[in-house]
Design a protein around this motif. Structure first.
Motif, PDB file in Angstrom:
ATOM      1  N   PHE A  20      42.578 -30.287 -15.735  1.00 42.48           N
ATOM      2  CA  PHE A  20      41.712 -29.476 -14.876  1.00 42.48           C
ATOM      3  C   PHE A  20      40.337 -30.123 -14.752  1.00 42.48           C
ATOM      4  CE2 PHE A  20      44.885 -26.562 -16.435  1.00 42.48           C
ATOM      5  CZ  PHE A  20      45.124 -25.705 -15.367  1.00 42.48           C
ATOM      6  N   GLU A  21      39.688 -29.848 -13.635  1.00 46.98           N
ATOM      7  CA  GLU A  21      38.278 -30.182 -13.502  1.00 46.98           C
ATOM      8  C   GLU A  21      37.502 -28.947 -13.935  1.00 46.98           C
ATOM      9  OE1 GLU A  21      34.984 -31.185 -10.050  1.00 46.98           O
ATOM     10  OE2 GLU A  21      37.090 -31.704  -9.701  1.00 46.98           O
ATOM     11  N   GLN A  22      36.866 -29.065 -15.107  1.00 45.66           N
ATOM     12  CA  GLN A  22      36.219 -27.891 -15.699  1.00 45.66           C
ATOM     13  C   GLN A  22      34.910 -28.300 -16.348  1.00 45.66           C
ATOM     14  OE1 GLN A  22      38.723 -25.786 -18.447  1.00 45.66           O
ATOM     15  NE2 GLN A  22      37.161 -24.300 -19.005  1.00 45.66           N
ATOM     16  N   SER A  23      33.877 -27.520 -16.107  1.00 42.12           N
ATOM     17  CA  SER A  23      32.561 -27.781 -16.675  1.00 42.12           C
ATOM     18  C   SER A  23      32.253 -26.770 -17.769  1.00 42.12           C
ATOM     19  CB  SER A  23      31.485 -27.708 -15.592  1.00 42.12           C
ATOM     20  OG  SER A  23      30.185 -27.778 -16.156  1.00 42.12           O
ATOM     21  N   LEU A  24      31.460 -27.192 -18.710  1.00 38.68           N
ATOM     22  CA  LEU A  24      31.058 -26.298 -19.797  1.00 38.68           C
ATOM     23  C   LEU A  24      30.002 -25.293 -19.338  1.00 38.68           C
ATOM     24  CD1 LEU A  24      31.469 -25.799 -22.880  1.00 38.68           C
ATOM     25  CD2 LEU A  24      29.538 -27.334 -23.275  1.00 38.68           C
ATOM     26  N   LEU A  26      29.593 -24.336 -15.866  1.00 39.35           N
ATOM     27  CA  LEU A  26      29.929 -23.653 -14.624  1.00 39.35           C
ATOM     28  C   LEU A  26      31.227 -22.871 -14.790  1.00 39.35           C
ATOM     29  CD1 LEU A  26      29.167 -26.504 -12.059  1.00 39.35           C
ATOM     30  CD2 LEU A  26      27.708 -24.557 -12.662  1.00 39.35           C
ATOM     31  N   PRO A  27      31.334 -21.704 -14.206  1.00 39.31           N
ATOM     32  CA  PRO A  27      32.557 -20.909 -14.347  1.00 39.31           C
ATOM     33  C   PRO A  27      33.698 -21.490 -13.510  1.00 39.31           C
ATOM     34  CG  PRO A  27      31.042 -19.826 -12.845  1.00 39.31           C
ATOM     35  CD  PRO A  27      30.312 -21.009 -13.403  1.00 39.31           C
ATOM     36  N   GLY A  28      34.927 -21.133 -13.919  1.00 35.86           N
ATOM     37  CA  GLY A  28      36.103 -21.524 -13.159  1.00 35.86           C
ATOM     38  C   GLY A  28      36.532 -22.957 -13.431  1.00 35.86           C
ATOM     39  N   ARG A  29      37.737 -23.269 -12.959  1.00 40.74           N
ATOM     40  CA  ARG A  29      38.252 -24.623 -13.079  1.00 40.74           C
ATOM     41  C   ARG A  29      39.293 -24.880 -12.000  1.00 40.74           C
ATOM     42  NH1 ARG A  29      42.013 -24.739 -18.546  1.00 40.74           N
ATOM     43  NH2 ARG A  29      43.475 -23.066 -17.990  1.00 40.74           N
ATOM     44  N   GLU A  30      39.536 -26.149 -11.719  1.00 39.98           N
ATOM     45  CA  GLU A  30      40.458 -26.531 -10.650  1.00 39.98           C
ATOM     46  C   GLU A  30      41.485 -27.517 -11.198  1.00 39.98           C
ATOM     47  OE1 GLU A  30      40.389 -28.873  -6.330  1.00 39.98           O
ATOM     48  OE2 GLU A  30      38.526 -28.368  -7.378  1.00 39.98           O
ATOM     49  N   PHE A  31      42.747 -27.269 -10.905  1.00 38.55           N
ATOM     50  CA  PHE A  31      43.815 -28.152 -11.371  1.00 38.55           C
ATOM     51  C   PHE A  31      43.747 -29.479 -10.617  1.00 38.55           C
ATOM     52  CE2 PHE A  31      48.173 -29.831 -11.154  1.00 38.55           C
ATOM     53  CZ  PHE A  31      48.460 -29.914 -12.514  1.00 38.55           C
ATOM     54  N   GLY A 239      27.814 -34.194 -21.871  1.00 39.30           N
ATOM     55  CA  GLY A 239      28.116 -34.391 -20.461  1.00 39.30           C
ATOM     56  C   GLY A 239      28.654 -33.145 -19.787  1.00 39.30           C
ATOM     57  N   PHE A 240      29.010 -32.131 -20.596  1.00 41.51           N
ATOM     58  CA  PHE A 240      29.518 -30.832 -20.103  1.00 41.51           C
ATOM     59  C   PHE A 240      30.803 -30.951 -19.278  1.00 41.51           C
ATOM     60  CE2 PHE A 240      24.767 -30.529 -20.093  1.00 41.51           C
ATOM     61  CZ  PHE A 240      24.666 -29.807 -21.279  1.00 41.51           C
ATOM     62  N   ASP A 241      31.528 -32.071 -19.433  1.00 36.59           N
ATOM     63  CA  ASP A 241      32.753 -32.302 -18.669  1.00 36.59           C
ATOM     64  C   ASP A 241      33.955 -32.060 -19.577  1.00 36.59           C
ATOM     65  OD1 ASP A 241      34.813 -33.158 -17.056  1.00 36.59           O
ATOM     66  OD2 ASP A 241      33.763 -34.951 -16.340  1.00 36.59           O
ATOM     67  N   LEU A 242      34.444 -30.829 -19.572  1.00 38.00           N
ATOM     68  CA  LEU A 242      35.551 -30.475 -20.457  1.00 38.00           C
ATOM     69  C   LEU A 242      36.851 -31.145 -20.039  1.00 38.00           C
ATOM     70  CD1 LEU A 242      34.927 -26.666 -21.083  1.00 38.00           C
ATOM     71  CD2 LEU A 242      34.311 -28.602 -22.528  1.00 38.00           C
ATOM     72  N   GLY A 243      37.047 -31.337 -18.739  1.00 36.24           N
ATOM     73  CA  GLY A 243      38.273 -31.974 -18.267  1.00 36.24           C
ATOM     74  C   GLY A 243      38.392 -33.405 -18.740  1.00 36.24           C
ATOM     75  N   ARG A 244      37.326 -34.150 -18.612  1.00 35.92           N
ATOM     76  CA  ARG A 244      37.330 -35.551 -19.059  1.00 35.92           C
ATOM     77  C   ARG A 244      37.445 -35.630 -20.587  1.00 35.92           C
ATOM     78  NH1 ARG A 244      35.938 -40.037 -16.254  1.00 35.92           N
ATOM     79  NH2 ARG A 244      35.395 -41.910 -17.446  1.00 35.92           N
ATOM     80  N   ALA A 245      36.742 -34.739 -21.277  1.00 39.24           N
ATOM     81  CA  ALA A 245      36.842 -34.702 -22.736  1.00 39.24           C
ATOM     82  C   ALA A 245      38.267 -34.390 -23.173  1.00 39.24           C
ATOM     83  CB  ALA A 245      35.873 -33.667 -23.307  1.00 39.24           C
TER      84      ALA A 245
END
Length: 273
Positions: A20-24, A26-31, A239-245
């Motif tokens: 998913f593209e998800q930020s720490l 920002l709300p919501g996420r995208e597959f 980096g607040f990038d949960l998807g990449r992490a």
């Protein structure tokens, strides 16, 4: 049920984040499917893998050599061996964060013990910023981890040495074998199992080590000490990038699974003997 709540569910949730593209923040996420994984593989993954292996191999081999040498010394009939054995365990008992701050002081460019000692014997002409230079930072981190790790390896190897029958050494000595020959022909073959186990376990632990690296260098300078463990933390919480992490964590876990399979096969082989 407790295992599922404490281990399985958080693990699956964390790994699923990789897709998913998800930020720490920002709300919501995208597959996004495999996009994060492909991005990581085409980006920093080779460097992270190389640096993680450098740290893992260095922090495994160096404490093994030191621990084995001390174990051999303590296995002889020297005075105060029991007291020395207890004192040697102190670095292993100290928490990793405390070890990190201790070595941060030792490596300090202005008042560090390392610079003072090396200058006094003429090895360096001026103080060095060991943790701030890409050429020396990884070596400094490995040295700090070695100081913490060698005691448990020493204890394990000493226990193995004490299982080697003295009769074998005496017989080899009567046949004219010297110290080095007895070590290679008698001691090492008898301890092959414990040596392999110690190296394998230490390799697995170092492959996922975090605290000493992060406290000493934070993965720097210029990313020269960045490993999978620190990269996941930095990507997620700086980096607040949960998807990449999550993608880095997933690839890291797959590599760890290979090591775990090797460990399980090794232990099963030992039990079947």
């Amino acid at each position: 049920m407790l295992l599922a709540l404490v281990v399985v569910y958080p693990l699956i949730t964390a790994l699923a984040t990789a897709f998913f593209e998800q930020s720490l923040v920002l709300p919501g996420r995208e597959f996004v499917g495999l996009a994060n994984i492909i991005d990581v593989l085409g980006g920093e993954f080779p460097q992270l893998l190389a640096q993680t292996l450098v740290f893992t191999v260095g922090a495994t081999v160096l404490p093994f050599v030191i621990g084995f040498a001390i174990a051999l010394a303590l296995n002889t009939r020297i005075r105060g061996a029991k007291v020395m054995r207890g004192l040697m365990l102190i670095p292993w008992l100290v928490p990793g964060v405390v070890v990190s701050f201790l070595w941060m002081w030792i490596f300090n460019a202005n008042y560090g013990v390392m610079n003072a000692a090396l200058q006094s014997i003429g090895v360096i002409d001026e103080p060095q910023a060991w943790l701030a230079q890409p050429a020396t930072a990884m070596g400094a981190v490995i040295l700090a981890k070695t100081w913490q790790s060698f005691p448990w390896m020493m204890v394990m190897l000493l226990a193995g040495l004490q299982t080697v029958p003295r009769e074998l050494h005496e017989a080899a000595e009567m046949d004219g074998a010297g110290t080095v020959r007895r070590f290679s022909a008698v001691t090492v073959p008898h301890m092959k199992g414990i040596i392999s186990l110690v190296l394998l376990l230490e390799f697995i632990w170092n492959f996922q080590h975090f605290e000493i690296i992060y406290v000493l260098t934070g993965g720097g300078p210029a990313g020269s000490t960045q490993t999978f463990a620190t990269a996941v933390y930095e990507t997620a919480f700086h980096g607040f990038d949960l998807g990449r992490a999550g993608a880095i964590g997933l690839l890291w876990m797959l590599l760890l699974m290979v090591l775990v399979v090797v460990y399980v096969r090794f232990t099963e082989k030992g039990e079947n003997r």
